[in-house]
Structures are given as structure tokens and as C-alpha cells.
Design a protein around this motif. Structure first.
Motif, mmCIF file in Angstrom:
data_model
loop_
_atom_site.group_PDB
_atom_site.id
_atom_site.type_symbol
_atom_site.label_atom_id
_atom_site.label_comp_id
_atom_site.label_asym_id
_atom_site.label_seq_id
_atom_site.Cartn_x
_atom_site.Cartn_y
_atom_site.Cartn_z
ATOM 1 N N ILE A 15 0.839 -1.207 0.000
ATOM 2 C CA ILE A 15 0.000 0.000 0.000
ATOM 3 C C ILE A 15 0.873 1.255 0.000
ATOM 4 C CG2 ILE A 15 -1.692 1.333 1.336
ATOM 5 C CD1 ILE A 15 -2.726 -1.450 2.375
ATOM 6 N N SER A 16 1.921 1.258 0.843
ATOM 7 C CA SER A 16 2.798 2.434 0.957
ATOM 8 C C SER A 16 3.546 2.686 -0.349
ATOM 9 C CB SER A 16 3.804 2.229 2.095
ATOM 10 O OG SER A 16 3.148 1.936 3.301
ATOM 11 N N VAL A 24 6.758 9.206 2.477
ATOM 12 C CA VAL A 24 5.997 7.944 2.555
ATOM 13 C C VAL A 24 6.963 6.772 2.674
ATOM 14 C CG1 VAL A 24 4.572 6.350 1.199
ATOM 15 C CG2 VAL A 24 3.918 8.749 1.364
ATOM 16 N N THR A 25 8.025 6.802 1.846
ATOM 17 C CA THR A 25 9.018 5.724 1.854
ATOM 18 C C THR A 25 9.761 5.678 3.187
ATOM 19 O OG1 THR A 25 9.314 6.007 -0.528
ATOM 20 C CG2 THR A 25 11.025 4.797 0.639
ATOM 21 N N LEU A 26 10.166 6.846 3.678
ATOM 22 C CA LEU A 26 10.975 6.926 4.900
ATOM 23 C C LEU A 26 10.225 6.394 6.126
ATOM 24 C CD1 LEU A 26 13.632 7.918 6.203
ATOM 25 C CD2 LEU A 26 12.526 10.153 6.520
ATOM 26 N N PHE A 27 8.947 6.774 6.253
ATOM 27 C CA PHE A 27 8.231 6.483 7.499
ATOM 28 C C PHE A 27 7.333 5.242 7.442
ATOM 29 C CE2 PHE A 27 9.018 11.125 7.902
ATOM 30 C CZ PHE A 27 9.819 11.066 9.047
ATOM 31 N N LEU A 28 6.896 4.826 6.265
ATOM 32 C CA LEU A 28 5.913 3.742 6.193
ATOM 33 C C LEU A 28 6.473 2.418 5.686
ATOM 34 C CD1 LEU A 28 2.757 5.654 4.857
ATOM 35 C CD2 LEU A 28 3.340 5.064 7.211
ATOM 36 N N PRO A 60 11.215 0.547 -10.417
ATOM 37 C CA PRO A 60 11.742 -0.830 -10.446
ATOM 38 C C PRO A 60 12.190 -1.328 -9.079
ATOM 39 C CG PRO A 60 13.235 0.689 -11.557
ATOM 40 C CD PRO A 60 11.963 1.427 -11.340
ATOM 41 N N ASN A 61 12.739 -0.437 -8.242
ATOM 42 C CA ASN A 61 13.126 -0.860 -6.895
ATOM 43 C C ASN A 61 11.912 -1.145 -6.023
ATOM 44 O OD1 ASN A 61 16.107 -0.979 -6.282
ATOM 45 N ND2 ASN A 61 16.015 0.963 -7.369
ATOM 46 N N ALA A 62 10.825 -0.385 -6.251
ATOM 47 C CA ALA A 62 9.576 -0.670 -5.533
ATOM 48 C C ALA A 62 9.045 -2.046 -5.927
ATOM 49 C CB ALA A 62 8.539 0.413 -5.854
ATOM 50 N N MET A 63 9.102 -2.345 -7.229
ATOM 51 C CA MET A 63 8.679 -3.669 -7.712
ATOM 52 C C MET A 63 9.523 -4.770 -7.081
ATOM 53 S SD MET A 63 6.297 -3.526 -10.279
ATOM 54 C CE MET A 63 5.566 -2.342 -11.399
ATOM 55 N N ALA A 64 10.852 -4.555 -7.049
ATOM 56 C CA ALA A 64 11.751 -5.568 -6.495
ATOM 57 C C ALA A 64 11.525 -5.755 -4.999
ATOM 58 C CB ALA A 64 13.208 -5.178 -6.770
ATOM 59 N N LEU A 65 11.248 -4.671 -4.275
ATOM 60 C CA LEU A 65 10.981 -4.748 -2.831
ATOM 61 C C LEU A 65 9.738 -5.585 -2.561
ATOM 62 C CD1 LEU A 65 11.652 -3.649 0.092
ATOM 63 C CD2 LEU A 65 9.929 -1.896 -0.367
ATOM 64 N N VAL A 66 8.663 -5.271 -3.287
ATOM 65 C CA VAL A 66 7.409 -6.025 -3.114
ATOM 66 C C VAL A 66 7.614 -7.478 -3.522
ATOM 67 C CG1 VAL A 66 5.041 -6.275 -3.991
ATOM 68 C CG2 VAL A 66 5.900 -4.020 -3.326
ATOM 69 N N ALA A 67 8.332 -7.683 -4.651
ATOM 70 C CA ALA A 67 8.557 -9.046 -5.144
ATOM 71 C C ALA A 67 9.307 -9.907 -4.139
ATOM 72 C CB ALA A 67 9.328 -8.992 -6.456
#
Length: 407
Positions: free
Chosen positions: A9-10, A180-184, A117-124
Motif C-alpha cells: 500500500i505504501s 511515505v518511503t521513509l516512514f511507512l 523498479p526498486n519498488a517492484m523488487a521490494l514487493v517481489a
């Protein structure tokens, strides 16, 4: 709620703000270039093209490096770097006084790429494998939503507050993405990999069970972006040629350009979930075949309405293509090299972003507008053939492996 769901979600909101921020500048970039003192038609065309493409070219070069760093230092750090770096680069673009400064800052913006792409890799790396198709497809709707809303918001703001102010507002959106990235977003402990221990590019591919399939998927990513971008340079002119008496060509072009995003939003999560059930490879092949048929059909349209309907239908396929590729990349790579693989894939995506408009403009100049759609269909068809070969080879290897285990 499970931590991976909170992260999904974040990261969705982070990707949405990033997509919104990047896309809302692009529609009026040529106007900004002209404000900076570039007056002749030829120079304006050249500088508009250069300032647009340099970001993607630099991004294509540095993406594997950021992917490697993400595997060693963590993906949250890369998300923070990308969002804050882009915020600073775009903020500075509001204060440029000549086109060279804008060009250099757009190149710097390419260096700060990599949030999505890093968001995709993190979720993946966190989502259960049997739900990866749904999760990646859901995350892709964030970027799609941003890309749809960005040009509309950017055009409205440019008309009402001025071009320079849009850069300031865009920078604020990226700071929100950073916060959003830093805190959530929470990233679990990662295995420590020193620079000396990290795999070389050759070793990365040697560690994969089907390296040729990965390369085939990279090419597919490039072709998907190419077919999305090839129509861009000629869309407004093609619509004008079909409706020369129309007084609202800009509005029509904007609507027809945006309409695939609406249907992509509707189809992405559903087709991602279906891919988890029946096989992501089947979804990818089916949507590519649909794209070939629709692009060929577009070369025969006689009214903007017909083109709009076909592009709306294309969006249903488009919403599943890239998420399907990314899901397959996850499936056939280990967590240790996911960042590198996504970095390589991002480089091919940026190359497609550059090659698509160039191909569209060249084919249009040589053969006319309609041939752009036909040429795009042929490119996608050739890609289907090479992807089918790679998937068939994977199945043959899997069959040999199973046979040897039985023996």
C-alpha cells in the motif's frame, strides 16, 4: 495487517506520486524550451527531443548499477535516493535560464532514476510467490494512474500558475513520495553482501536456471515500451488527417492518448490474479497476440472514434504485459540477484522509450501515418516468435530435468 501488505500500500502511493510527477512535466516541455530562448522550428524540435530522451538514455546506462547496489545495500535506501534525487533535480529545473542548463538537469534526473523498479523488487522479495502476479499488477496500477493524471494535472497547472511553478509542485510531490518511503516502508534484514562478494554480470546470468529466457523477457520489455511509444509522435497529426475540420484536435489527441490507461487500470489486477491461477506466461502471450491484431486494425481506421475504441481495447492487454514480464523475472531469479535483474530490465525499458518514438517518426516520414501501426504490429509479432521459442526451450529443459531425476 501483514507487513508485506502495508509495504504494498505504501509503495503504491510512492509509485503513484512518482508517475504523476514525471508525466506532468512532459506535455509542456517543448513550451518551456521555447521560453528559454529557442525560437526556430528546427532548433525547438531538436532541443525538445534531446531534453526528453537524455533522461531515458542516462537511466538505461545506470539502471544495472543501481540494481546491483540495491542487492547489496537494500531497496528502501534506493527508493529514498531516487525520490529525493528526482525532487532536487526537478526543483532546480524551475530556475534554469537557458536550454543547456535544462538539458544537464534532465540528464541528472536520469541518474536519480529507479524508484518504480526498486519498488517492484521490494514487493517481489516480500510477497508470497503464489500472489506475486496479483501484487505486481496491483502495483503497476499506481504508475498507470500517475501517467494518466499527470498530463491532465500538468496542463491545468501550466495554464493557471505558469510553467516554472509546475516544477516546484512536482518537486513537492516527490518529497511526499520520499516521506511515505521513509516512514511507512519497512524492509526486513538483508544478507550482507560485500562489494568483493557481489556477482559479476556474467555470474548473475550463470546463476539463473534459464538465462536465455531472461534475455528474451528483457527484449519483450523493450518491445512493449517501443509499441507504446511509436504512435506518440504521429498521434495528433494522424487524428488531424482523419478529422481536418475538427476544432478540438488537442483535446481529442489527449483523450485518445490517455484512454488505454483507463482500461489498463481495470485489467491489470484481474489479469495478474488470473495469471497466478493459469500461468503468467500464457497471459503474456495472449496479450501480445491481442496487441498485434489491434495494431493491424488501427492502420485501417477512418475516424478518431474508431481509433479511440481500438486503443481502449489495447489498454486491457497493455495493463497485463509489463506486470506479466516482471512476475516471470521474479519467478526465474533468486532474491540475491532480483535487484540486478530488475535493473537490466529497466535499461531495456528505457531503450524502448527512446526507440519507439524514433521508429514512429522514421516510418511516418518514409511511408505515412498508417504504416506506423502496421510496423509496430510486425515488431510485436517478431517478438512473440522469439518469446515462444524461449518458453519452448524452457519447457524442454524442465522435461529433461524431470526425466533425469526419475532415472
Amino acid at each position: 495487517m501483514e507487513s508485506w501488505k502495508v509495504n504494498l500500500i505504501s509503495v503504491w502511493f510512492g509509485c503513484f506520486f512518482t508517475g504523476l510527477a514525471i508525466s506532468q512535466i512532459l506535455p509542456f516541455l517543448p513550451l518551456y524550451v521555447s521560453q528559454l530562448g529557442v525560437s526556430s522550428h528546427e532548433a525547438l524540435s531538436m532541443w525538445s527531443g534531446l531534453t526528453f530522451s537524455v533522461t531515458f538514455l542516462v537511466s538505461a546506462i545506470v539502471s544495472p548499477m543501481w540494481g546491483s547496489l540495491a542487492d547489496r545495500k537494500g531497496r528502501k535506501l534506493m527508493l529514498l535516493r531516487a525520490s529525493l534525487g528526482m525532487a532536487i533535480a526537478i526543483l532546480l529545473q524551475a530556475f534554469v535560464t537557458n536550454v543547456w542548463q535544462l538539458f544537464l538537469l534532465r540528464a541528472l534526473m536520469g541518474l536519480t532514476s529507479g524508484y518504480i523498479p526498486n519498488a517492484m523488487a521490494l514487493v517481489a522479495s516480500q510477497v508470497p510467490r503464489d500472489r506475486s502476479g496479483w501484487a505486481i499488477s496491483t502495483l503497476s496500477t499506481a504508475q498507470i494512474s500517475g501517467v494518466i493524471g499527470g498530463p491532465l494535472m500538468g496542463g491545468f497547472l501550466a495554464d493557471h500558475v505558469g510553467l516554472r511553478a509546475v516544477f516546484l509542485i512536482t518537486a513537492v510531490l516527490l518529497v511526499i513520495s520520499f516521506l511515505v518511503t521513509l516512514f511507512l516502508i519497512k524492509e526486513g534484514a538483508r544478507p550482507s553482501v560485500s562489494k568483493a562478494e557481489r556477482l559479476s554480470g556474467k555470474a548473475v546470468f550463470a546463476s539463473l536456471p534459464y538465462p536465455w529466457l531472461m534475455i528474451s523477457l528483457f527484449i519483450t520489455t523493450m518491445v512493449i515500451q517501443l509499441c507504446n511509444g511509436s504512435v506518440g509522435p504521429i498521434l495528433a497529426l494522424f487524428i488531424q488527417s482523419m478529422a481536418p475540420e475538427s476544432t478540438n484536435i488537442a483535446f481529442l489527441s489527449g483523450m485518445i492518448a490517455a484512454v488505454p490507461g483507463v482500461s489498463a487500470l481495470m485489467s491489470a489486477p484481474r489479469l495478474g490474479k488470473l495469471g497466478d491461477r493459469i500461468g503468467t506466461g500464457r497471459i503474456l502471450m495472449a496479450t501480445l497476440i491481442v496487441a498485434v491484431v489491434l495494431f493491424f486494425a488501427m492502420s485501417f481506421v477512418t475516424t478518431p472514434f474508431q481509433l479511440g475504441v481500438l486503443r481502449f481495447l489495447l489498454g486491457f492487454a497493455d495493463g497485463a504485459m509489463l506486470p506479466a514480464v516482471q512476475t516471470l523475472l521474479i519467478k526465474y531469479s533468486s532474491d540475491r540477484v532480483t535487484g540486478r535483474i530488475f535493473g537490466y530490465n529497466q535499461s531495456f525499458m528505457y531503450l524502448g522509450n527512446v526507440a519507439g518514438p524514433l521508429m514512429g517518426a522514421a516510418v511516418s516520414a518514409m511511408a505515412g501515418f498508417r504504416w506506423v501501426f502496421a510496423a509496430t504490429a510486425v515488431v510485436v509479432l517478431l517478438n512473440i516468435i522469439q518469446l515462444a521459442w524461449a518458453m519452448r526451450r524452457r519447457r524442454q529443459q524442465e522435461a529433461r530435468t524431470r526425466a533425469s531425476k526419475r532415472l
